[in-house]
Write a protein that holds these residues in place. Structure first.
Motif, PDB file in Angstrom:
ATOM      1  N   VAL A 270      10.516  10.390 -19.217  1.00  0.00           N
ATOM      2  CA  VAL A 270       9.988  11.356 -18.264  1.00  0.00           C
ATOM      3  C   VAL A 270       9.899  12.722 -18.947  1.00  0.00           C
ATOM      4  N   ILE A 271       8.728  13.326 -18.901  1.00  0.00           N
ATOM      5  CA  ILE A 271       8.564  14.692 -19.407  1.00  0.00           C
ATOM      6  C   ILE A 271       8.208  15.567 -18.216  1.00  0.00           C
ATOM      7  N   ALA A 272       9.104  16.480 -17.869  1.00  0.00           N
ATOM      8  CA  ALA A 272       8.934  17.339 -16.696  1.00  0.00           C
ATOM      9  C   ALA A 272       8.845  18.797 -17.127  1.00  0.00           C
ATOM     10  N   GLY A 273       8.307  19.615 -16.236  1.00  0.00           N
ATOM     11  CA  GLY A 273       8.228  21.047 -16.503  1.00  0.00           C
ATOM     12  C   GLY A 273       8.413  21.852 -15.244  1.00  0.00           C
ATOM     13  N   VAL A 274       9.048  23.019 -15.374  1.00  0.00           N
ATOM     14  CA  VAL A 274       9.200  23.939 -14.255  1.00  0.00           C
ATOM     15  C   VAL A 274       8.637  25.293 -14.632  1.00  0.00           C
ATOM     16  N   LEU A 305      13.101  14.653 -20.403  1.00  0.00           N
ATOM     17  CA  LEU A 305      12.855  15.833 -21.239  1.00  0.00           C
ATOM     18  C   LEU A 305      12.272  16.902 -20.330  1.00  0.00           C
ATOM     19  N   LEU A 306      12.887  18.081 -20.306  1.00  0.00           N
ATOM     20  CA  LEU A 306      12.431  19.163 -19.430  1.00  0.00           C
ATOM     21  C   LEU A 306      11.949  20.350 -20.237  1.00  0.00           C
ATOM     22  N   HIS A 320      20.261  18.500 -12.292  1.00  0.00           N
ATOM     23  CA  HIS A 320      19.313  17.433 -12.010  1.00  0.00           C
ATOM     24  C   HIS A 320      19.333  16.334 -13.069  1.00  0.00           C
ATOM     25  N   GLY A 321      20.378  16.285 -13.862  1.00  0.00           N
ATOM     26  CA  GLY A 321      20.572  15.172 -14.779  1.00  0.00           C
ATOM     27  C   GLY A 321      19.586  15.092 -15.927  1.00  0.00           C
ATOM     28  N   VAL A 322      19.102  16.240 -16.383  1.00  0.00           N
ATOM     29  CA  VAL A 322      18.167  16.274 -17.514  1.00  0.00           C
ATOM     30  C   VAL A 322      18.922  15.949 -18.800  1.00  0.00           C
TER      31      VAL A 322
END
Length: 391
Positions: A270-274, A305-306, A320-322
């Motif tokens: 999972v590749i996330a972004g904020v 991955l954030l 959030h368990g990143v």
């Protein structure tokens, strides 16, 4: 009602007065300490030299705030270039003038006094400043070196072992034209055979229309699995939503509080972004850092991955368990000893750090520079992170 209406202008005038006092005090210190060290403090220079030096420092101090406002406030690049360069020069002179005064006290205690002592200090300060500014300019303007970091991510599947992640951040395309530099960065990134390329914000200082040519080489960056981007705080001075849309037009996935999945060898990541932490106060509709929205629907069994612009955002990553957050923002301090001021606001200056049993954070020193075109004891970087499974 009339009392309240009258009170508002008074509060605005009061804030403006406080701001003016603070700016004046800062300018007087930044220019006054080097002037006192190099020109006034017992040097016994010839009158013509004293007058010339005093006039130069006085003109610099008087014009600096005007150029800053004209450049960064009104978007005139020529004024920004002069103001930013002046800031870098006077910062280095200020720092080493303070240290020079300490040296002067040591020499005085050793019995070395008179104009000879003051002139020795002036010569040392001027020489160090010249060397650091020349070297720092070269460091800022060069295409960054590649910094190679191995990161163990225990929850990473075997199929993703050895995944190559290239991190760009804080390119800060700005008043100095760096189209050639941008093309050079793209060439280096493409030589690294990346699976994922990430840009964690602060693309530019200016609107898309102003910096389009410098950002254009980002379209040519290659990655086998994904090219992903999140906003930094400077996007919120420069049309954040337009940069989100422009990056999408260049073929990048703008992770505006959202995520995607990449897979290889039967395993997924999972590749996330904020959004940046300043987004909520920017007034840009729909922009704020939202970890829950970014991870909504993501499989909790998968490694995460954030992308988050500021290291300060790592608390949300932990909650959030990143598995790994990648960030920029700090520039590694950019110009020593500004490093220590950065650490007041941020938990990390640069490098790989652990923040919980699961969460690690990598903080880049940045690919470009902001403001003064100098990097002193804080080299820029293009980061190659190689992710591996445990054992």
């Amino acid at each position: 009602m009339s009392v309240e209406v009258e009170a508002q202008p008074r509060r605005r005038r009061s804030r403006a007065a406080r701001f003016a006092v603070i700016v004046t005090a800062v300018v007087v210190l930044l220019f006054g300490v080097p002037w006192a060290t190099l020109i006034w403090s017992g040097n016994a220079w010839p009158s013509w030299f004293f007058v010339l030096g005093t006039v130069i420092f006085a003109l610099g101090a008087a014009s600096f705030p005007v150029l800053m406002f004209t450049g960064h406030g009104r978007g005139l690049d020529w004024a920004s270039r002069i103001a930013d360069t002046t800031l870098g020069v006077v910062w280095v002179l200020f720092v080493w003038s303070v240290l020079g005064q300490v040296l002067g006290l040591i020499l005085l205690a050793a019995g070395f006094g008179g104009p000879g002592r003051a002139r020795t200090i002036s010569a040392v300060v001027a020489l160090i400043a010249l060397v650091l500014l020349t070297w720092g300019y070269a460091e800022a303007m060069r295409v960054p070196r590649v910094r190679r970091i191995d990161v163990t991510v225990p929850r990473l599947g075997r199929g993703l072992d050895g995944l190559r992640l290239v991190l760009l951040t804080d390119t800060h395309y700005g008043p100095i034209n760096r189209e050639r530099w941008s093309r050079g960065v793209t060439e280096v990134v493409n030589s690294l055979d990346a699976d994922v390329v990430a840009h964690t914000g602060d693309i530019a200082d200016g609107e898309v229309a102003q910096r389009r040519a410098m950002a254009a080489p980002l379209a040519d960056i290659r990655a086998s699995l994904a090219r992903v981007y999140v906003t930094g705080n400077h996007e919120y001075f420069s049309g954040a939503q337009r940069w989100v849309e422009h990056m999408a037009s260049l073929g990048w996935e703008a992770l505006h509080n959202r995520h995607l999945e990449v897979s290889r060898g039967g395993d997924r990541l999972v590749i996330a972004g904020v959004d940046d932490r300043t987004a909520a106060g920017s007034g840009v509709p729909g922009h704020h850092a939202d970890h829950e929205a970014a991870l909504e629907g993501a499989d909790p069994a998968l490694p995460i991955l954030l992308l988050a612009h500021q290291p300060h955002q790592v608390d949300g990553a932990v909650a959030h368990g990143v598995d790994l957050q990648i960030s920029g923002h700090t520039h590694g301090g950019q110009m020593w000893p500004f490093h220590y001021l950065v650490r007041i606001d941020q938990p990390v200056l640069q490098g790989l750090t652990r923040h919980s049993d699961r969460t690690q954070l990598y903080t880049s020193r940045g690919t470009g520079f902001w403001g003064p075109p100098f990097r002193v004891f804080a080299p820029s970087e293009i980061t190659l992170l190689t992710l591996s499974t445990a054992g």
